[in-house]
Motif scaffolding. Structure first.
Motif, PDB file in Angstrom:
ATOM      1  N   TRP A 122      -8.058   6.618   6.514  1.00 50.07           N
ATOM      2  CA  TRP A 122      -8.419   5.707   7.330  1.00 50.07           C
ATOM      3  C   TRP A 122      -9.519   6.399   8.475  1.00 50.07           C
ATOM      4  O   TRP A 122     -10.402   5.735   9.069  1.00 50.07           O
ATOM      5  N   ARG A 123      -9.710   7.563   8.536  1.00 46.01           N
ATOM      6  CA  ARG A 123     -10.544   8.320   9.614  1.00 46.01           C
ATOM      7  C   ARG A 123     -11.903   8.439   8.915  1.00 46.01           C
ATOM      8  O   ARG A 123     -12.872   8.480   9.580  1.00 46.01           O
ATOM      9  N   GLN A 124     -11.937   8.138   7.629  1.00 45.72           N
ATOM     10  CA  GLN A 124     -13.374   7.894   6.900  1.00 45.72           C
ATOM     11  C   GLN A 124     -13.803   6.120   6.711  1.00 45.72           C
ATOM     12  O   GLN A 124     -14.860   6.075   6.174  1.00 45.72           O
ATOM     13  N   MET A 125     -12.888   5.510   7.369  1.00 46.30           N
ATOM     14  CA  MET A 125     -13.136   4.115   6.901  1.00 46.30           C
ATOM     15  C   MET A 125     -13.831   3.316   8.277  1.00 46.30           C
ATOM     16  O   MET A 125     -13.994   3.887   9.415  1.00 46.30           O
ATOM     17  N   ARG A 126     -14.509   2.440   7.990  1.00 45.98           N
ATOM     18  CA  ARG A 126     -15.264   1.636   9.028  1.00 45.98           C
ATOM     19  C   ARG A 126     -14.198   0.670   9.753  1.00 45.98           C
ATOM     20  O   ARG A 126     -13.402   0.173   8.969  1.00 45.98           O
ATOM     21  N   VAL A 127     -14.774   0.433  10.998  1.00 45.14           N
ATOM     22  CA  VAL A 127     -13.488  -0.482  11.674  1.00 45.14           C
ATOM     23  C   VAL A 127     -13.786  -1.746  11.024  1.00 45.14           C
ATOM     24  O   VAL A 127     -12.818  -2.458  10.590  1.00 45.14           O
ATOM     25  N   SER A 128     -15.008  -2.115  10.520  1.00 41.51           N
ATOM     26  CA  SER A 128     -15.204  -3.546   9.974  1.00 41.51           C
ATOM     27  C   SER A 128     -14.542  -3.598   8.461  1.00 41.51           C
ATOM     28  O   SER A 128     -13.896  -4.670   8.296  1.00 41.51           O
ATOM     29  N   SER A 129     -14.292  -2.587   7.832  1.00 40.11           N
ATOM     30  CA  SER A 129     -13.447  -2.564   6.656  1.00 40.11           C
ATOM     31  C   SER A 129     -12.068  -2.813   7.058  1.00 40.11           C
ATOM     32  O   SER A 129     -11.215  -3.449   6.014  1.00 40.11           O
ATOM     33  N   MET A 130     -11.507  -2.018   8.002  1.00 39.86           N
ATOM     34  CA  MET A 130     -10.078  -2.340   8.309  1.00 39.86           C
ATOM     35  C   MET A 130      -9.999  -3.673   8.745  1.00 39.86           C
ATOM     36  O   MET A 130      -8.817  -4.136   8.546  1.00 39.86           O
ATOM     37  N   THR A 131     -10.848  -4.418   9.457  1.00 44.79           N
ATOM     38  CA  THR A 131     -10.946  -5.741  10.096  1.00 44.79           C
ATOM     39  C   THR A 131     -10.725  -6.643   8.637  1.00 44.79           C
ATOM     40  O   THR A 131      -9.948  -7.316   8.696  1.00 44.79           O
ATOM     41  N   ASP A 132     -11.250  -6.129   7.608  1.00 47.74           N
ATOM     42  CA  ASP A 132     -11.258  -7.050   6.734  1.00 47.74           C
ATOM     43  C   ASP A 132      -9.977  -6.867   5.785  1.00 47.74           C
ATOM     44  O   ASP A 132      -9.233  -7.842   5.327  1.00 47.74           O
ATOM     45  N   LEU A 133      -9.262  -5.723   5.905  1.00 46.41           N
ATOM     46  CA  LEU A 133      -8.100  -5.410   5.298  1.00 46.41           C
ATOM     47  C   LEU A 133      -7.011  -6.108   5.996  1.00 46.41           C
ATOM     48  O   LEU A 133      -5.984  -6.824   5.697  1.00 46.41           O
ATOM     49  N   ILE A 134      -7.121  -6.382   7.217  1.00 47.47           N
ATOM     50  CA  ILE A 134      -6.384  -6.974   8.264  1.00 47.47           C
ATOM     51  C   ILE A 134      -6.214  -8.617   7.796  1.00 47.47           C
ATOM     52  O   ILE A 134      -5.297  -9.408   7.827  1.00 47.47           O
ATOM     53  N   LEU A 135      -7.448  -9.109   7.579  1.00 45.93           N
ATOM     54  CA  LEU A 135      -7.803 -10.357   7.184  1.00 45.93           C
ATOM     55  C   LEU A 135      -6.962 -10.798   6.001  1.00 45.93           C
ATOM     56  O   LEU A 135      -6.455 -11.773   5.679  1.00 45.93           O
ATOM     57  N   GLN A 136      -7.320  -9.693   4.929  1.00 43.51           N
ATOM     58  CA  GLN A 136      -6.485  -9.950   3.656  1.00 43.51           C
ATOM     59  C   GLN A 136      -5.180  -9.978   3.776  1.00 43.51           C
ATOM     60  O   GLN A 136      -4.554 -10.815   3.151  1.00 43.51           O
ATOM     61  N   LYS A 137      -4.594  -9.288   4.583  1.00 43.76           N
ATOM     62  CA  LYS A 137      -3.196  -9.178   4.789  1.00 43.76           C
ATOM     63  C   LYS A 137      -2.954 -10.503   5.420  1.00 43.76           C
ATOM     64  O   LYS A 137      -1.695 -10.954   5.077  1.00 43.76           O
ATOM     65  N   LEU A 138      -3.419 -11.027   6.399  1.00 42.97           N
ATOM     66  CA  LEU A 138      -3.094 -12.318   6.943  1.00 42.97           C
ATOM     67  C   LEU A 138      -3.193 -13.505   5.860  1.00 42.97           C
ATOM     68  O   LEU A 138      -2.298 -14.319   5.796  1.00 42.97           O
ATOM     69  N   TYR A 139      -4.167 -13.648   4.970  1.00 38.33           N
ATOM     70  CA  TYR A 139      -4.054 -14.583   4.005  1.00 38.33           C
ATOM     71  C   TYR A 139      -2.934 -14.244   2.958  1.00 38.33           C
ATOM     72  O   TYR A 139      -2.497 -15.345   2.552  1.00 38.33           O
ATOM     73  N   ARG A 140      -2.541 -13.206   2.843  1.00 32.78           N
ATOM     74  CA  ARG A 140      -1.503 -12.880   1.926  1.00 32.78           C
ATOM     75  C   ARG A 140      -0.245 -13.565   2.543  1.00 32.78           C
ATOM     76  O   ARG A 140       0.676 -14.199   2.019  1.00 32.78           O
ATOM     77  N   ILE A 141       0.120 -13.257   3.946  1.00 31.24           N
ATOM     78  CA  ILE A 141       1.181 -13.483   4.889  1.00 31.24           C
ATOM     79  C   ILE A 141       1.234 -15.073   4.655  1.00 31.24           C
ATOM     80  O   ILE A 141       2.249 -15.787   4.654  1.00 31.24           O
ATOM     81  N   LYS A 142      -0.072 -15.949   5.054  1.00 28.65           N
ATOM     82  CA  LYS A 142      -0.157 -17.103   4.942  1.00 28.65           C
ATOM     83  C   LYS A 142       0.245 -17.958   3.764  1.00 28.65           C
ATOM     84  O   LYS A 142       0.920 -18.821   3.782  1.00 28.65           O
ATOM     85  N   GLN A 143      -0.181 -17.346   2.385  1.00 27.61           N
ATOM     86  CA  GLN A 143       0.242 -17.696   1.190  1.00 27.61           C
ATOM     87  C   GLN A 143       1.674 -17.450   1.014  1.00 27.61           C
ATOM     88  O   GLN A 143       2.440 -18.552   0.351  1.00 27.61           O
ATOM     89  N   ILE A 144       2.358 -16.660   1.639  1.00 29.08           N
ATOM     90  CA  ILE A 144       3.819 -16.387   1.485  1.00 29.08           C
ATOM     91  C   ILE A 144       4.453 -17.536   2.068  1.00 29.08           C
ATOM     92  O   ILE A 144       5.440 -17.936   1.669  1.00 29.08           O
ATOM     93  N   GLU A 145       3.780 -17.796   3.275  1.00 32.43           N
ATOM     94  CA  GLU A 145       4.510 -18.611   4.204  1.00 32.43           C
ATOM     95  C   GLU A 145       4.397 -20.137   3.536  1.00 32.43           C
ATOM     96  O   GLU A 145       5.392 -20.934   3.623  1.00 32.43           O
ATOM     97  N   ASP A 146       3.398 -20.390   2.869  1.00 29.27           N
ATOM     98  CA  ASP A 146       2.960 -21.689   2.323  1.00 29.27           C
ATOM     99  C   ASP A 146       4.187 -21.957   1.239  1.00 29.27           C
ATOM    100  O   ASP A 146       4.463 -22.875   0.941  1.00 29.27           O
TER     101      ASP A 146
END
Length: 179
Positions: A122-146
């Motif tokens: 993670w120390r080599q990752m961009r904050v923007s990339s981690m933001t994208d990963l967070i959004l990906q996790k959220l879309y996954r969670i939303k799908q599981i909830e649906d």
């Protein structure tokens, strides 16, 4: 500082805000269903991405506050997932803090294990990339909830919330480094 010390600094910042808001508002967030908490986290992550892409922040609140809010909303979601309706809407302050600490401790233990295995990538990752990963996790969670929580092979929302907490903490550290 090492990762564990840096994480503790950011956890203190998140916990202080959770504690103050708990004193101001009690646990009024307990009225929210898990999908509502997921949507709150999504709003925060989406705002961060929007600011990252446009470079424009119209309301002035920085993205750091949004990462802190995502940590706290994810902990609330973990608490909701554990308690459901079993303890009523209003938790005593000490109980709310005890549950916050419990879920954050479990999440950080997981992060430290993963961090060891991944070699602090993670120390080599961009904050923007981690933001994208967070959004990906959220879309996954939303799908599981649906899907009413049913999965064939995937972990449930709990793992996603824990990952979002950890990515948010990593982003706070990277931002404090000027990245």
């Amino acid at each position: 500082m090492n990762t564990q010390e840096e994480i503790q600094v950011e956890i203190k910042r998140c916990r202080d805000i959770y504690e103050k808001k708990s004193r101001d508002y009690g646990t009024s967030w307990r009225i929210l269903r898990l999908p509502s908490l997921t949507d709150q986290i999504f709003i925060k992550a989406n705002r961060i991405r929007s600011i990252q892409e446009s470079g424009v922040n119209m309301i002035g609140d920085g993205v750091e506050g949004e990462f802190v809010a995502m940590v706290n909303y994810c902990v609330m979601a973990l608490i909701q997932q554990e308690l459901g309706d079993s303890e009523g809407l209003e938790l005593p302050f000490n109980r709310a803090m005890e549950l916050y600490d419990k879920h954050l401790r479990r999440t950080i233990d997981l992060m430290l294990s993963k961090n060891h295995d991944y070699g602090e990538a993670w120390r080599q990752m961009r904050v923007s990339s981690m933001t994208d990963l967070i959004l990906q996790k959220l879309y996954r969670i939303k799908q599981i909830e649906d899907n009413q929580g049913k999965t064939l092979i995937s972990e449930g929302p709990e793992g996603g919330y824990m990952d979002i907490i950890n990515y948010s903490l990593f982003c706070l550290i990277r931002l404090s480094e000027g990245c």
